[in-house]
Scaffold this motif. Structure first.
Motif, PDB file in Angstrom:
ATOM      1  N   ALA A  76       0.823  -1.210   0.000  1.00 13.78           N
ATOM      2  CA  ALA A  76       0.000   0.000   0.000  1.00 13.78           C
ATOM      3  C   ALA A  76       0.861   1.267   0.000  1.00 13.78           C
ATOM      4  O   ALA A  76       0.397   2.330  -0.410  1.00 13.78           O
ATOM      5  CB  ALA A  76      -0.946  -0.004   1.206  1.00 13.78           C
ATOM      6  N   LYS A 118     -13.972 -12.247  -3.691  1.00 11.47           N
ATOM      7  CA  LYS A 118     -14.490 -11.176  -2.841  1.00 11.47           C
ATOM      8  C   LYS A 118     -13.376 -10.585  -1.981  1.00 11.47           C
ATOM      9  O   LYS A 118     -13.263  -9.361  -1.835  1.00 11.47           O
ATOM     10  CB  LYS A 118     -15.615 -11.721  -1.959  1.00 11.47           C
ATOM     11  CG  LYS A 118     -16.290 -10.691  -1.094  1.00 11.47           C
ATOM     12  CD  LYS A 118     -17.426 -11.316  -0.316  1.00 11.47           C
ATOM     13  CE  LYS A 118     -18.060 -10.301   0.618  1.00 11.47           C
ATOM     14  NZ  LYS A 118     -19.130 -10.884   1.421  1.00 11.47           N
ATOM     15  N   SER A 121     -11.035  -8.488  -4.086  1.00 13.89           N
ATOM     16  CA  SER A 121     -11.687  -7.220  -4.394  1.00 13.89           C
ATOM     17  C   SER A 121     -11.564  -6.258  -3.213  1.00 13.89           C
ATOM     18  O   SER A 121     -11.276  -5.070  -3.393  1.00 13.89           O
ATOM     19  CB  SER A 121     -13.151  -7.477  -4.745  1.00 13.89           C
ATOM     20  OG  SER A 121     -13.789  -6.285  -5.060  1.00 13.89           O
ATOM     21  N   ARG A 122     -11.771  -6.778  -2.044  1.00 14.48           N
ATOM     22  CA  ARG A 122     -11.629  -5.952  -0.831  1.00 14.48           C
ATOM     23  C   ARG A 122     -10.184  -5.474  -0.666  1.00 14.48           C
ATOM     24  O   ARG A 122      -9.933  -4.316  -0.332  1.00 14.48           O
ATOM     25  CB  ARG A 122     -12.074  -6.735   0.398  1.00 14.48           C
ATOM     26  CG  ARG A 122     -12.227  -5.817   1.623  1.00 14.48           C
ATOM     27  CD  ARG A 122     -12.659  -6.550   2.853  1.00 14.48           C
ATOM     28  NE  ARG A 122     -11.436  -6.845   3.588  1.00 14.48           N
ATOM     29  CZ  ARG A 122     -11.259  -7.897   4.361  1.00 14.48           C
ATOM     30  NH1 ARG A 122     -12.204  -8.782   4.499  1.00 14.48           N
ATOM     31  NH2 ARG A 122     -10.142  -8.070   4.998  1.00 14.48           N
ATOM     32  N   TYR A 123      -9.238  -6.373  -0.916  1.00 15.07           N
ATOM     33  CA  TYR A 123      -7.826  -5.997  -0.804  1.00 15.07           C
ATOM     34  C   TYR A 123      -7.466  -4.904  -1.808  1.00 15.07           C
ATOM     35  O   TYR A 123      -6.697  -3.999  -1.490  1.00 15.07           O
ATOM     36  CB  TYR A 123      -6.916  -7.202  -1.011  1.00 15.07           C
ATOM     37  CG  TYR A 123      -6.900  -8.193   0.133  1.00 15.07           C
ATOM     38  CD1 TYR A 123      -7.233  -7.825   1.432  1.00 15.07           C
ATOM     39  CD2 TYR A 123      -6.539  -9.509  -0.075  1.00 15.07           C
ATOM     40  CE1 TYR A 123      -7.211  -8.733   2.475  1.00 15.07           C
ATOM     41  CE2 TYR A 123      -6.499 -10.432   0.962  1.00 15.07           C
ATOM     42  CZ  TYR A 123      -6.841 -10.036   2.234  1.00 15.07           C
ATOM     43  OH  TYR A 123      -6.800 -10.933   3.263  1.00 15.07           O
ATOM     44  N   GLN A 124      -8.010  -4.987  -3.025  1.00 14.61           N
ATOM     45  CA  GLN A 124      -7.751  -3.944  -4.019  1.00 14.61           C
ATOM     46  C   GLN A 124      -8.197  -2.593  -3.480  1.00 14.61           C
ATOM     47  O   GLN A 124      -7.486  -1.597  -3.613  1.00 14.61           O
ATOM     48  CB  GLN A 124      -8.510  -4.224  -5.330  1.00 14.61           C
ATOM     49  CG  GLN A 124      -7.845  -5.225  -6.210  1.00 14.61           C
ATOM     50  CD  GLN A 124      -8.505  -5.275  -7.579  1.00 14.61           C
ATOM     51  OE1 GLN A 124      -7.883  -4.908  -8.553  1.00 14.61           O
ATOM     52  NE2 GLN A 124      -9.743  -5.733  -7.661  1.00 14.61           N
ATOM     53  N   GLU A 125      -9.360  -2.576  -2.889  1.00 21.74           N
ATOM     54  CA  GLU A 125      -9.929  -1.334  -2.345  1.00 21.74           C
ATOM     55  C   GLU A 125      -9.146  -0.848  -1.125  1.00 21.74           C
ATOM     56  O   GLU A 125      -8.758   0.314  -1.049  1.00 21.74           O
ATOM     57  CB  GLU A 125     -11.390  -1.599  -1.961  1.00 21.74           C
ATOM     58  CG  GLU A 125     -12.163  -0.385  -1.580  1.00 21.74           C
ATOM     59  CD  GLU A 125     -12.566   0.447  -2.782  1.00 21.74           C
ATOM     60  OE1 GLU A 125     -12.757   1.658  -2.584  1.00 21.74           O
ATOM     61  OE2 GLU A 125     -12.696  -0.089  -3.890  1.00 21.74           O
ATOM     62  N   ASP A 126      -8.900  -1.740  -0.183  1.00 22.76           N
ATOM     63  CA  ASP A 126      -8.260  -1.359   1.082  1.00 22.76           C
ATOM     64  C   ASP A 126      -6.786  -0.993   0.939  1.00 22.76           C
ATOM     65  O   ASP A 126      -6.293  -0.129   1.662  1.00 22.76           O
ATOM     66  CB  ASP A 126      -8.386  -2.489   2.113  1.00 22.76           C
ATOM     67  CG  ASP A 126      -9.816  -2.723   2.564  1.00 22.76           C
ATOM     68  OD1 ASP A 126     -10.702  -1.891   2.234  1.00 22.76           O
ATOM     69  OD2 ASP A 126     -10.062  -3.738   3.241  1.00 22.76           O
ATOM     70  N   TYR A 127      -6.077  -1.671   0.042  1.00 15.07           N
ATOM     71  CA  TYR A 127      -4.618  -1.492  -0.056  1.00 15.07           C
ATOM     72  C   TYR A 127      -4.176  -0.821  -1.352  1.00 15.07           C
ATOM     73  O   TYR A 127      -2.981  -0.650  -1.574  1.00 15.07           O
ATOM     74  CB  TYR A 127      -3.910  -2.846   0.090  1.00 15.07           C
ATOM     75  CG  TYR A 127      -4.173  -3.511   1.422  1.00 15.07           C
ATOM     76  CD1 TYR A 127      -3.548  -3.063   2.578  1.00 15.07           C
ATOM     77  CD2 TYR A 127      -5.061  -4.573   1.528  1.00 15.07           C
ATOM     78  CE1 TYR A 127      -3.785  -3.665   3.811  1.00 15.07           C
ATOM     79  CE2 TYR A 127      -5.304  -5.185   2.751  1.00 15.07           C
ATOM     80  CZ  TYR A 127      -4.666  -4.726   3.881  1.00 15.07           C
ATOM     81  OH  TYR A 127      -4.907  -5.328   5.095  1.00 15.07           O
ATOM     82  N   ASP A 128      -5.126  -0.459  -2.218  1.00 17.32           N
ATOM     83  CA  ASP A 128      -4.810   0.182  -3.493  1.00 17.32           C
ATOM     84  C   ASP A 128      -3.798  -0.640  -4.298  1.00 17.32           C
ATOM     85  O   ASP A 128      -2.819  -0.123  -4.823  1.00 17.32           O
ATOM     86  CB  ASP A 128      -4.296   1.609  -3.265  1.00 17.32           C
ATOM     87  CG  ASP A 128      -4.343   2.433  -4.540  1.00 17.32           C
ATOM     88  OD1 ASP A 128      -5.174   2.135  -5.422  1.00 17.32           O
ATOM     89  OD2 ASP A 128      -3.526   3.365  -4.673  1.00 17.32           O
ATOM     90  N   GLU A 130      -3.508  -3.319  -7.465  1.00 14.61           N
ATOM     91  CA  GLU A 130      -4.254  -3.758  -8.639  1.00 14.61           C
ATOM     92  C   GLU A 130      -4.061  -5.258  -8.851  1.00 14.61           C
ATOM     93  O   GLU A 130      -2.931  -5.729  -8.999  1.00 14.61           O
ATOM     94  CB  GLU A 130      -3.802  -2.992  -9.884  1.00 14.61           C
ATOM     95  CG  GLU A 130      -4.653  -3.298 -11.088  1.00 14.61           C
ATOM     96  CD  GLU A 130      -4.319  -2.451 -12.302  1.00 14.61           C
ATOM     97  OE1 GLU A 130      -4.707  -2.864 -13.409  1.00 14.61           O
ATOM     98  OE2 GLU A 130      -3.677  -1.396 -12.147  1.00 14.61           O
TER      99      GLU A 130
END
Length: 161
Positions: A76, A118, A121-128, A130
Motif C-alpha cells: 500500500a 471477494k 476485491s476488498r484488498y484492491q480497495e483497502d490497499y490500493d 491492482e
C-alpha cells in the motif's frame, strides 16, 4: 521511451519469470522485502507480486493470511503495486479445480473461488493494489513487461515536466 529494463526478481521467487521473449532486459536476483519483481531504481515505488495458481492464492488467503496481509500493508506504500495472477477469474471461480491441490484434499478446504474473489476485491480497495487476472503464465509475464514500459514512460514524462 525506455525499452531496456534492469529487472530485479526476489531471491525467494520459485519458478519465476525469465522474460526470455524480451531481449531488452537484464534480470538480477536480489532479496526484496515486498513483492516478487521490480525495476532497478524503482524498488521503493513499484512492486509486482506473482501468483502462479489458485492453490498458491488459497494458501495466501487462508493459512498464510496474516503474512499476506502484512505484505499488502507494505504494498500500500508503493506508488504502483500489482498482483499478477497466472490464471483467469473464471479459473479462480472454479476453485479448487485446476488448483494444484490434489482432489483427495478438497474435502478439507474451507474456502471457494467466490470467497477468494471477494477478498481480493476488498484488498484492491483497502490497499490500493491492482489485481490482474492474466489467464496464463506467458500472458502474466507479458503484462509485467507492459507495466514496466508504462511506468518508465510515466516517470520519463514527469521528469521532462
Amino acid at each position: 521511451m525506455v525499452d531496456k529494463f534492469s529487472i530485479i526478481r526476489d531471491t525467494r521467487e520459485k519458478e519465476g519469470w525469465n522474460f526470455d521473449f524480451y531481449s531488452s532486459c537484464a534480470i538480477e536476483s536480489r532479496g526484496l522485502k515486498t513483492g516478487d519483481y521490480t525495476l532497478e531504481g524503482l524498488e521503493e515505488i513499484l512492486c509486482i507480486e506473482r501468483k502462479a495458481n489458485t492453490g498458491e492464492l488459497s494458501m495466501n488467503l487462508g493459512k498464510h493470511r496474516k503474512r499476506f496481509e502484512a505484505e499488502l500493508e507494505r504494498m500500500a506504500e508503493f506508488r504502483w503495486a500489482y498482483i499478477l495472477c497466472e490464471f483467469s477469474l473464471e479459473n479462480l471461480m472454479q476453485f479448487p479445480k485446476n488448483s494444484s491441490i490434489p482432489p483427495y484434499r478438497w474435502k478439507y478446504l474451507r474456502m471457494n473461488g467466490k470467497f477468494m474473489a471477494k477478498l481480493l476485491s476488498r484488498y484492491q480497495e483497502d490497499y490500493d493494489v491492482e489485481v490482474v487476472f492474466c489467464g496464463e503464465r506467458e500472458s502474466a509475464e507479458n503484462k509485467a513487461i507492459e507495466i514496466f514500459k508504462e511506468i518508465t514512460e510515466t516517470i520519463g514524462r514527469e521528469a521532462d515536466e
